[in-house]
Design an enzyme around this catalytic site. Structure first.
Site, PDB file in Angstrom:
ATOM      1  N   ASP A 167       0.850  -1.190   0.000  1.00  0.00           N
ATOM      2  CA  ASP A 167       0.000   0.000   0.000  1.00  0.00           C
ATOM      3  C   ASP A 167       0.895   1.254   0.000  1.00  0.00           C
ATOM      4  O   ASP A 167       1.890   1.305   0.730  1.00  0.00           O
ATOM      5  CB  ASP A 167      -0.871  -0.054   1.270  1.00  0.00           C
ATOM      6  CG  ASP A 167      -1.997   0.960   1.259  1.00  0.00           C
ATOM      7  OD1 ASP A 167      -2.485   1.288   0.164  1.00  0.00           O
ATOM      8  OD2 ASP A 167      -2.404   1.393   2.354  1.00  0.00           O
ATOM      9  N   HIS A 170      -7.154   9.457   5.499  1.00  0.00           N
ATOM     10  CA  HIS A 170      -6.595   8.443   6.385  1.00  0.00           C
ATOM     11  C   HIS A 170      -6.783   8.887   7.840  1.00  0.00           C
ATOM     12  O   HIS A 170      -6.829  10.079   8.115  1.00  0.00           O
ATOM     13  CB  HIS A 170      -5.098   8.275   6.121  1.00  0.00           C
ATOM     14  CG  HIS A 170      -4.793   7.641   4.796  1.00  0.00           C
ATOM     15  ND1 HIS A 170      -3.909   8.175   3.912  1.00  0.00           N
ATOM     16  CD2 HIS A 170      -5.253   6.506   4.227  1.00  0.00           C
ATOM     17  CE1 HIS A 170      -3.818   7.394   2.840  1.00  0.00           C
ATOM     18  NE2 HIS A 170      -4.634   6.375   3.004  1.00  0.00           N
ATOM     19  N   GLY A 194     -11.031   4.304   4.686  1.00  0.00           N
ATOM     20  CA  GLY A 194     -12.338   3.662   4.894  1.00  0.00           C
ATOM     21  C   GLY A 194     -12.856   3.729   6.319  1.00  0.00           C
ATOM     22  O   GLY A 194     -14.074   3.697   6.537  1.00  0.00           O
TER      23      GLY A 194
END
Ligand code: 13P
Length: 271
Positions: free
Chosen positions: A81, A173, A204
């Site tokens: 990531d 984030h 998320g």
């Protein structure tokens, strides 16, 4: 079973389903995430962010993640990531990661596209790109948000040949200060210009279910979760456990419970 993100995300995108991409930092997190994925029979991505590597070295984490995916009873893709450093991207590829995210969001769109397509030479099947800058960061200095420009997103995606694209539409984030305010007009325009490209929503943790339900109808098929799992790990570790073995199980259990909740939501908003 270890698979390419393509095996999981291509059908999810076609069918309008949301897939969870969960970041890990240690053994217990990895076990908690995969226990939940197996129980819900949900294919997932298991990820580690480059910024996390000073705390959780790739040489140790990578083989553990890849082997955990191989042994899982559901399809699991293993992805780097926010990869930036060429040496780190190459190391992840050599360790058998099946997906690489190249984060060139701080570069000019042209340079970002050029470097994203160069990552292809590492031979990994699935490359995620990003356009626009997300607020917050995965363990690094805080960034100021810069919304994705739909025109730039189209030019970047076509020039880079990325397999999926992370968008910046007010997602961030870390913990949201107040309710997240996602700009669905931008998302809709990106999806209109790139109707065949799977889109990714980072940040998320804390995005309400109603927003996920809207996002999945506008091309989002992958949602990244890190903060919720790290918080769960910390919470599990903060309870008096008595001995190391109980501590280890408490951490895995807490991440499992958090992941179960996220997967339940993703299932509920999916077609
Ligand atoms: P959160 O930390 O907000 O869950 O975001 C995770 C993420 O997007 C990792 O790339």
């Amino acid at each position: 079973m270890l698979v390419s993100p393509r095996v999981i995300l291509a059908p999810a995108f076609r069918q309008g389903r949301l897939v969870g991409a969960f970041n890990t930092g240690n053994l217990e997190m990895t076990m908690g995430i995969l226990r939940a994925a197996e129980e819900r029979k949900a294919p997932v991505l298991l990820q580690i962010a480059e910024k996390r590597l000073p705390h959780s070295p790739l040489a140790l984490m990578g083989p553990m993640m890849v082997n955990a995916a191989r042994q899982a009873t559901v399809p699991v893709a293993v992805q780097l990531d926010h990869g930036e450093e060429p040496a780190v991207l190459a190391e992840a590829a050599a360790l058998g990661f099946t997906g690489l995210m190249f984060d060139g969001s701080a570069l000019s769109p042209d340079e970002n596209a050029r470097r994203t397509s160069a990552v292809r030479a590492l031979g990994v099947d699935w490359i995620e790109g990003e356009i626009g800058v997300l607020a917050g960061s995965e363990g690094g200095p805080e960034a100021e948000a810069l919304y994705s420009d739909p025109g730039q997103a189209q030019t970047y995606a076509e020039a880079s040949g990325c397999d999926c694209l992370a968008v910046s539409i007010g997602n961030a984030h870390g913990h949201y200060k107040g309710k997240p305010r996602l700009n669905f007009t931008i998302l809709e325009e990106i999806h209109r210009r790139l109707p065949d490209l799977p889109l990714v929503l980072h940040g998320g943790t804390g995005i309400p279910k109603e927003d996920l339900a809207r996002a999945v109808k506008l091309g989002i098929c992958k949602v990244n979760i890190a903060t919720a799992s790290f918080d769960a790990l910390y919470k599990g570790a903060s309870k008096p456990a008595g001995d190391y073995f109980s501590l280890s199980e408490a951490m895995a259990q807490s991440v499992y419970e958090s992941t179960m909740k996220q997967l339940e939501w993703f299932g509920e908003v999916s077609a």
